[in-house]
Write a protein that holds these residues in place. Structure first.
Motif, short mmCIF file in Angstrom:
data_model
loop_
_atom_site.label_atom_id
_atom_site.label_comp_id
_atom_site.label_asym_id
_atom_site.label_seq_id
_atom_site.Cartn_x
_atom_site.Cartn_y
_atom_site.Cartn_z
N ALA A 1 1.06 -1.11 0.03
CA ALA A 1 -0.02 0.16 -0.18
C ALA A 1 1.27 1.83 0.08
O ALA A 1 1.55 1.31 0.46
N THR A 2 0.83 2.15 -1.04
CA THR A 2 1.35 3.56 -0.72
C THR A 2 0.01 4.56 -1.28
O THR A 2 -1.24 4.24 -1.10
N LYS A 3 0.50 6.16 -1.16
CA LYS A 3 -0.15 6.83 -1.44
C LYS A 3 0.30 7.56 -1.85
O LYS A 3 1.77 8.33 -2.35
N VAL A 4 -0.21 8.89 -2.86
CA VAL A 4 -0.66 9.92 -3.09
C VAL A 4 -0.66 11.39 -2.47
O VAL A 4 -1.40 11.18 -1.95
N ALA A 5 0.48 12.38 -2.53
CA ALA A 5 0.06 13.01 -1.95
C ALA A 5 -1.10 14.41 -2.87
O ALA A 5 -1.29 14.63 -3.29
N GLY A 6 -1.96 14.56 -1.48
CA GLY A 6 -3.23 15.49 -1.63
C GLY A 6 -2.51 16.76 -1.52
O GLY A 6 -1.21 16.89 -2.24
N ARG A 7 -2.75 18.14 -1.63
CA ARG A 7 -2.79 19.04 -2.00
C ARG A 7 -1.64 19.78 -1.42
O ARG A 7 -2.09 20.02 -0.15
N SER A 8 -0.71 20.24 -1.39
CA SER A 8 0.51 20.64 -0.72
C SER A 8 1.33 22.60 -1.63
O SER A 8 1.56 21.16 -2.40
N PRO A 9 1.86 22.92 -0.05
CA PRO A 9 3.39 23.62 -0.97
C PRO A 9 4.43 22.96 -1.79
O PRO A 9 4.96 23.07 -2.35
N GLU B 1 -2.73 14.18 -14.32
CA GLU B 1 -1.43 14.48 -15.03
C GLU B 1 -0.83 13.74 -14.17
O GLU B 1 0.10 13.21 -13.44
N GLN B 2 -0.79 14.75 -12.34
CA GLN B 2 0.01 14.63 -11.63
C GLN B 2 -0.49 13.23 -10.59
O GLN B 2 0.41 12.70 -10.16
N ILE B 3 -1.38 12.54 -11.14
CA ILE B 3 -1.80 11.06 -9.55
C ILE B 3 -0.34 10.17 -10.93
O ILE B 3 0.07 9.07 -10.69
N ARG B 4 -0.74 9.87 -12.41
CA ARG B 4 -0.10 9.73 -13.19
C ARG B 4 1.27 9.67 -13.13
O ARG B 4 2.08 8.19 -13.01
N PHE B 5 1.92 10.67 -12.71
CA PHE B 5 3.12 10.83 -12.47
C PHE B 5 3.46 10.56 -10.83
O PHE B 5 4.34 9.23 -11.29
N ALA B 6 2.73 10.20 -9.88
CA ALA B 6 2.97 9.54 -8.72
C ALA B 6 2.76 7.90 -8.92
O ALA B 6 4.13 7.56 -8.33
N VAL B 7 2.12 7.74 -9.61
CA VAL B 7 1.87 6.31 -9.01
C VAL B 7 3.01 5.90 -10.05
O VAL B 7 3.46 4.52 -9.87
N TYR C 1 -3.98 2.00 -3.46
CA TYR C 1 -3.43 3.31 -3.81
C TYR C 1 -4.27 4.37 -2.62
O TYR C 1 -5.45 4.26 -3.11
N GLN C 2 -3.60 5.35 -2.27
CA GLN C 2 -4.41 5.50 -1.43
C GLN C 2 -4.15 7.20 -1.55
O GLN C 2 -3.20 7.84 -1.70
N ILE C 3 -5.24 7.69 -1.24
CA ILE C 3 -5.01 9.66 -1.04
C ILE C 3 -4.94 9.72 0.07
O ILE C 3 -5.76 10.07 0.77
N HIS C 4 -3.34 10.49 0.12
CA HIS C 4 -2.79 10.64 1.28
C HIS C 4 -3.59 11.87 2.15
O HIS C 4 -3.72 11.52 3.35
N TRP C 5 -3.83 12.36 1.56
CA TRP C 5 -5.32 13.68 2.45
C TRP C 5 -5.72 14.72 1.12
O TRP C 5 -5.57 14.41 -0.02
#
Length: 348
Positions: free
Chosen positions: A85-93, A109-115, A130-134
């Protein structure tokens, strides 16, 4: 090791899950390998990481936890025996997490890059969960409810767009299942509604903080978890170590996460010490190690699919293992709930 069904899928995961967010900083790769070996020997074949880890997050170690897990899986030849299990970062700076810089966002686009990067880091061609981190939208996170609720109308990338992007990756075979993390009842139901209306993947889990000092999951999310089969993957079951008592009276033990990183603020509220002393006394009454007792409280909740733990060393890992030997009784339940009734959620 007890196995529990993940959502409405055909995948079953152990009641305990090894959290790896400290791998690559506080925990070296050699130590991490020993932990993963020991867990697999015990039937704990569920490993949780994130693109953001190691924690505390910084550019130098971003993704190192995934890489350590990936190298271990490859060296042991156990990909078919573990659930990753891993996660993609939510909105952040955190601009360093994206090659183009700027905010991390839950865009296709960002999700595909992160995956794609996580697949490379983990040395695998698919991710089990695959989890949305926040969330993309702004909500109170990581203790933010202590200052009261603030409503933000700007929602950002629509949930349907995010879930659609994840759905494409499921169709491609790169992701098996989708989960959420640090979500609210509103957010979970929006994802479930979008899945039903748009014929998109149904989320199977939610990873939120849950422990004796923070039971706010029970207020709205527990009912959802049970009725909708979106079980909790509970993190911080020992409240970042606070429930061991080692931080009482503003103590700062050498080598602790507080001493190393000064990131314990969520568990440094005015009522924390009083609550911790109460739970320590209850554990002593039942001749249980405080950490093991706190762990088993979480593991025995009916809405918990898996209890995510971290351990600094092998001694701590043995305490975690021992938690499963505690037979949770009605007397324990009453003692815990009586104290909770007097000091409710001091660390939300």
């Amino acid at each position: 090791m007890e196995k529990r069904r993940l959502g409405r899928t055909d995948l079953h995961v152990p009641a305990l899950c090894l959290g790896t967010m400290m791998y690559g900083d506080q925990i070296s790769e050699d130590e991490a390998a020993l932990q993963m070996d020991a867990c697999l020997d015990r039937g704990i074949n569920f490993l949780d990481t994130a693109e953001m880890y190691t924690v505390p997050p910084k550019p130098e170690t971003q993704g190192e936890s995934e890489r350590i897990v990936g190298r271990w899986v490859a060296s042991r030849g156990v990909r078919d025996k573990v659930v990753l299990a891993t996660k993609v970062a939510g909105r952040s700076p955190a601009a360093y997490m994206r090659p183009e810089g700027g905010e991390t966002r839950l865009t296709p686009e960002q999700i595909r890059f992160a995956v794609e990067r996580s697949l490379k880091n983990l040395q695998t061609d698919y991710i089990d969960l695959y989890q949305i981190h926040w969330p993309e939208r702004q909500v109170p996170l990581f203790g933010g409810l202590r200052t009261g609720y603030t409503h933000y109308k700007e929602k950002g990338v629509p949930i349907e767009e995010t879930l659609g992007a994840l759905g494409e990756l499921v169709i491609e075979g790169k992701l098996r299942h989708i989960g959420l993390s640090n979500e609210t009842p509103y957010g979970v139901m929006q994802f479930l509604n979008a899945a039903e209306k748009e014929n998109l993947p149904r989320v199977v889990s939610i990873q939120n903080a849950y422990n004796l000092l923070n039971r706010i999951f029970e207020a709205g999310l527990a009912e959802m978890a049970l009725e909708e089969d979106v079980g909790l993957l509970a993190y911080s079951p020992i409240a970042q170590g606070a429930l061991t008592g080692k931080y009482l009276n503003a103590a700062n033990p050498p080598g602790s996460r507080k001493a190393l990183f000064n990131r314990l603020q969520r568990y440094e509220t005015p009522m924390t010490d009083e609550a911790v002393r109460g739970y320590l006394a209850i554990a002593k009454e039942f001749n249980a190690d405080p950490a093991a007792f706190a762990m088993q409280f979480v593991t025995t909740r009916p809405f918990v699919t898996s209890n995510i733990f971290g351990a600094r060393d092998m001694d701590q890992l043995e305490v975690i293992f021992s938690s499963l030997e505690i037979k949770w009784t009605d007397e324990m339940e009453k003692a815990v709930n009586d104290l909770h009734g007097r000091i409710q959620n001091p660390c939300p």
